[in-house]
Write a protein that holds these residues in place. Structure first.
Motif, PDB file in Angstrom:
ATOM      1  N   THR A  63       3.285-100.670  -2.919  1.00  0.00           N
ATOM      2  CA  THR A  63       1.971-100.687  -3.545  1.00  0.00           C
ATOM      3  C   THR A  63       0.885-100.387  -2.519  1.00  0.00           C
ATOM      4  O   THR A  63      -0.058 -99.649  -2.799  1.00  0.00           O
ATOM      5  N   GLY A  64       1.022-100.945  -1.317  1.00  0.00           N
ATOM      6  CA  GLY A  64       0.053-100.684  -0.254  1.00  0.00           C
ATOM      7  C   GLY A  64       0.013 -99.216   0.135  1.00  0.00           C
ATOM      8  O   GLY A  64      -1.068 -98.662   0.398  1.00  0.00           O
ATOM      9  N   GLU A  65       1.180 -98.591   0.189  1.00  0.00           N
ATOM     10  CA  GLU A  65       1.220 -97.156   0.500  1.00  0.00           C
ATOM     11  C   GLU A  65       0.482 -96.350  -0.558  1.00  0.00           C
ATOM     12  O   GLU A  65      -0.252 -95.404  -0.236  1.00  0.00           O
ATOM     13  N   ARG A  66       0.670 -96.698  -1.833  1.00  0.00           N
ATOM     14  CA  ARG A  66       0.015 -95.958  -2.912  1.00  0.00           C
ATOM     15  C   ARG A  66      -1.486 -96.202  -2.909  1.00  0.00           C
ATOM     16  O   ARG A  66      -2.273 -95.286  -3.148  1.00  0.00           O
ATOM     17  N   VAL A  67      -1.905 -97.433  -2.636  1.00  0.00           N
ATOM     18  CA  VAL A  67      -3.332 -97.744  -2.578  1.00  0.00           C
ATOM     19  C   VAL A  67      -3.985 -96.975  -1.432  1.00  0.00           C
ATOM     20  O   VAL A  67      -5.082 -96.424  -1.587  1.00  0.00           O
ATOM     21  N   LEU A  68      -3.316 -96.922  -0.288  1.00  0.00           N
ATOM     22  CA  LEU A  68      -3.856 -96.185   0.854  1.00  0.00           C
ATOM     23  C   LEU A  68      -3.957 -94.695   0.532  1.00  0.00           C
ATOM     24  O   LEU A  68      -4.949 -94.046   0.889  1.00  0.00           O
ATOM     25  N   SER A  69      -2.977 -94.139  -0.140  1.00  0.00           N
ATOM     26  CA  SER A  69      -3.025 -92.719  -0.514  1.00  0.00           C
ATOM     27  C   SER A  69      -4.195 -92.433  -1.449  1.00  0.00           C
ATOM     28  O   SER A  69      -4.905 -91.431  -1.286  1.00  0.00           O
ATOM     29  N   ILE A  70      -4.422 -93.307  -2.404  1.00  0.00           N
ATOM     30  CA  ILE A  70      -5.547 -93.131  -3.323  1.00  0.00           C
ATOM     31  C   ILE A  70      -6.868 -93.324  -2.590  1.00  0.00           C
ATOM     32  O   ILE A  70      -7.843 -92.603  -2.839  1.00  0.00           O
ATOM     33  N   ALA A  71      -6.910 -94.272  -1.664  1.00  0.00           N
ATOM     34  CA  ALA A  71      -8.129 -94.478  -0.867  1.00  0.00           C
ATOM     35  C   ALA A  71      -8.438 -93.252  -0.013  1.00  0.00           C
ATOM     36  O   ALA A  71      -9.611 -92.881   0.151  1.00  0.00           O
ATOM     37  N   LEU A  72      -7.401 -92.620   0.525  1.00  0.00           N
ATOM     38  CA  LEU A  72      -7.627 -91.389   1.290  1.00  0.00           C
ATOM     39  C   LEU A  72      -8.224 -90.299   0.409  1.00  0.00           C
ATOM     40  O   LEU A  72      -9.086 -89.528   0.852  1.00  0.00           O
ATOM     41  N   LEU A  73      -7.777 -90.210  -0.830  1.00  0.00           N
ATOM     42  CA  LEU A  73      -8.356 -89.231  -1.758  1.00  0.00           C
ATOM     43  C   LEU A  73      -9.827 -89.527  -2.024  1.00  0.00           C
ATOM     44  O   LEU A  73     -10.634 -88.612  -2.184  1.00  0.00           O
ATOM     45  N   GLY A  74     -10.179 -90.799  -2.062  1.00  0.00           N
ATOM     46  CA  GLY A  74     -11.579 -91.174  -2.263  1.00  0.00           C
ATOM     47  C   GLY A  74     -12.426 -90.985  -1.018  1.00  0.00           C
ATOM     48  O   GLY A  74     -13.648 -90.822  -1.107  1.00  0.00           O
ATOM     49  N   MET A  75     -11.821 -91.011   0.152  1.00  0.00           N
ATOM     50  CA  MET A  75     -12.579 -90.848   1.390  1.00  0.00           C
ATOM     51  C   MET A  75     -13.028 -89.403   1.618  1.00  0.00           C
ATOM     52  O   MET A  75     -13.979 -89.166   2.357  1.00  0.00           O
ATOM     53  N   VAL A  76     -12.350 -88.451   1.019  1.00  0.00           N
ATOM     54  CA  VAL A  76     -12.723 -87.040   1.204  1.00  0.00           C
ATOM     55  C   VAL A  76     -14.126 -86.765   0.658  1.00  0.00           C
ATOM     56  O   VAL A  76     -14.976 -86.230   1.381  1.00  0.00           O
ATOM     57  N   PRO A  77     -14.436 -87.140  -0.596  1.00  0.00           N
ATOM     58  CA  PRO A  77     -15.811 -86.928  -1.054  1.00  0.00           C
ATOM     59  C   PRO A  77     -16.819 -87.790  -0.299  1.00  0.00           C
ATOM     60  O   PRO A  77     -17.942 -87.366  -0.054  1.00  0.00           O
ATOM     61  N   ALA A  78     -16.410 -89.001   0.074  1.00  0.00           N
ATOM     62  CA  ALA A  78     -17.317 -89.868   0.831  1.00  0.00           C
ATOM     63  C   ALA A  78     -17.655 -89.249   2.179  1.00  0.00           C
ATOM     64  O   ALA A  78     -18.799 -89.345   2.646  1.00  0.00           O
ATOM     65  N   ALA A  79     -16.694 -88.617   2.811  1.00  0.00           N
ATOM     66  CA  ALA A  79     -16.945 -87.968   4.095  1.00  0.00           C
ATOM     67  C   ALA A  79     -17.891 -86.789   3.937  1.00  0.00           C
ATOM     68  O   ALA A  79     -18.699 -86.496   4.824  1.00  0.00           O
ATOM     69  N   TYR A  80     -17.823 -86.112   2.816  1.00  0.00           N
ATOM     70  CA  TYR A  80     -18.696 -84.962   2.582  1.00  0.00           C
ATOM     71  C   TYR A  80     -20.108 -85.413   2.195  1.00  0.00           C
ATOM     72  O   TYR A  80     -21.097 -84.847   2.650  1.00  0.00           O
ATOM     73  N   LEU A  81     -20.188 -86.428   1.331  1.00  0.00           N
ATOM     74  CA  LEU A  81     -21.487 -86.859   0.815  1.00  0.00           C
ATOM     75  C   LEU A  81     -22.285 -87.704   1.800  1.00  0.00           C
ATOM     76  O   LEU A  81     -23.505 -87.578   1.872  1.00  0.00           O
ATOM     77  N   CYS A  82     -21.629 -88.582   2.503  1.00  0.00           N
ATOM     78  CA  CYS A  82     -22.351 -89.461   3.440  1.00  0.00           C
ATOM     79  C   CYS A  82     -21.558 -89.617   4.738  1.00  0.00           C
ATOM     80  O   CYS A  82     -20.950 -90.664   4.985  1.00  0.00           O
ATOM     81  N   PRO A  83     -21.557 -88.588   5.583  1.00  0.00           N
ATOM     82  CA  PRO A  83     -20.834 -88.697   6.852  1.00  0.00           C
ATOM     83  C   PRO A  83     -21.515 -89.715   7.764  1.00  0.00           C
ATOM     84  O   PRO A  83     -22.740 -89.850   7.768  1.00  0.00           O
ATOM     85  N   GLY A  84     -20.708 -90.426   8.490  1.00  0.00           N
ATOM     86  CA  GLY A  84     -21.243 -91.428   9.409  1.00  0.00           C
ATOM     87  C   GLY A  84     -20.111 -92.138  10.122  1.00  0.00           C
ATOM     88  O   GLY A  84     -18.926 -91.898   9.859  1.00  0.00           O
ATOM     89  N   PRO A  85     -20.468 -93.037  11.026  1.00  0.00           N
ATOM     90  CA  PRO A  85     -19.434 -93.728  11.813  1.00  0.00           C
ATOM     91  C   PRO A  85     -18.487 -94.588  10.976  1.00  0.00           C
ATOM     92  O   PRO A  85     -17.297 -94.656  11.271  1.00  0.00           O
ATOM     93  N   VAL A  86     -18.996 -95.223   9.940  1.00  0.00           N
ATOM     94  CA  VAL A  86     -18.134 -96.081   9.121  1.00  0.00           C
ATOM     95  C   VAL A  86     -17.044 -95.240   8.444  1.00  0.00           C
ATOM     96  O   VAL A  86     -15.859 -95.602   8.459  1.00  0.00           O
ATOM     97  N   VAL A  87     -17.429 -94.126   7.882  1.00  0.00           N
ATOM     98  CA  VAL A  87     -16.467 -93.254   7.211  1.00  0.00           C
ATOM     99  C   VAL A  87     -15.529 -92.624   8.245  1.00  0.00           C
ATOM    100  O   VAL A  87     -14.319 -92.509   8.016  1.00  0.00           O
ATOM    101  N   ASP A  88     -16.069 -92.242   9.414  1.00  0.00           N
ATOM    102  CA  ASP A  88     -15.237 -91.654  10.465  1.00  0.00           C
ATOM    103  C   ASP A  88     -14.132 -92.604  10.906  1.00  0.00           C
ATOM    104  O   ASP A  88     -12.962 -92.226  10.983  1.00  0.00           O
ATOM    105  N   TYR A  89     -14.495 -93.838  11.195  1.00  0.00           N
ATOM    106  CA  TYR A  89     -13.498 -94.807  11.663  1.00  0.00           C
ATOM    107  C   TYR A  89     -12.545 -95.212  10.536  1.00  0.00           C
ATOM    108  O   TYR A  89     -11.364 -95.478  10.786  1.00  0.00           O
ATOM    109  N   SER A  90     -13.049 -95.262   9.309  1.00  0.00           N
ATOM    110  CA  SER A  90     -12.170 -95.581   8.175  1.00  0.00           C
ATOM    111  C   SER A  90     -11.122 -94.486   7.982  1.00  0.00           C
ATOM    112  O   SER A  90      -9.940 -94.774   7.760  1.00  0.00           O
TER     113      SER A  90
END
Length: 155
Positions: A63-90
């Motif tokens: 379940t953790g692997e699947r949650v992390l995979s889905i979170a990575l999919l959500g981080m792509v738009p977040a990285a584009y819309l609001c780049p910053g150190p928090v998103v970079d380190y995440s």
């Protein structure tokens, strides 16, 4: 799991399933201590309590692997819309963990032997540690992952 009940087992010990193995099982003298034997060696059955705990741990890991995979999919738009150190380190942490788990599964499938497995797992741990430190170093001393990808897209 498929099982086979032999007539000799039913007559001597009551109904007890015997795994599909070699025919020398019925000739063993001490059946209670070593009920199953394979060509590679002995199979030790775990207690039902530890089996349930390991099954729960495996389920939570899956379940953790699947949650992390889905979170990575959500981080792509977040990285584009609001780049910053928090998103970079995440992204650095998530990518490192995702790669570590993936390579660990490949090792589980293709590396056999205790010494080889320990050496391979130590190598993967060192690689994952170096990857995390490298990405964090890049985030701290350079433009960061989000801006680096944006700069690559501008080329």
């Amino acid at each position: 799991m498929a099982s086979l009940i032999r007539l000799s087992t039913v007559c001597q010990r009551g109904i007890r399933p015997v795994l599909l193995c070699n025919t020398h099982l019925s000739r063993q003298k001490n059946r209670d201590v070593e009920p199953f034997r394979s060509a590679a060696g002995k199979i030790h059955a775990a207690s039902s309590h530890s089996t349930v705990l390991s099954s729960r741990a495996a389920s939570k890991h899956w379940t953790g692997e699947r949650v992390l995979s889905i979170a990575l999919l959500g981080m792509v738009p977040a990285a584009y819309l609001c780049p910053g150190p928090v998103v970079d380190y995440s992204i650095a942490a998530a990518l490192t963990l995702h790669g570590h788990w993936g390579i660990g599964q490949v090792l589980t499938d293709y590396v056999h032997g205790d010494a080889k497995m320990k050496l391979a797992k130590a190598g993967v741990f060192m690689l994952s540690t170096a990857t995390l430190f490298g990405l964090c170093y890049f985030n701290y001393h350079d433009v960061g992952l989000c801006k680096a990808v944006a700069l690559l897209w501008q080329i």
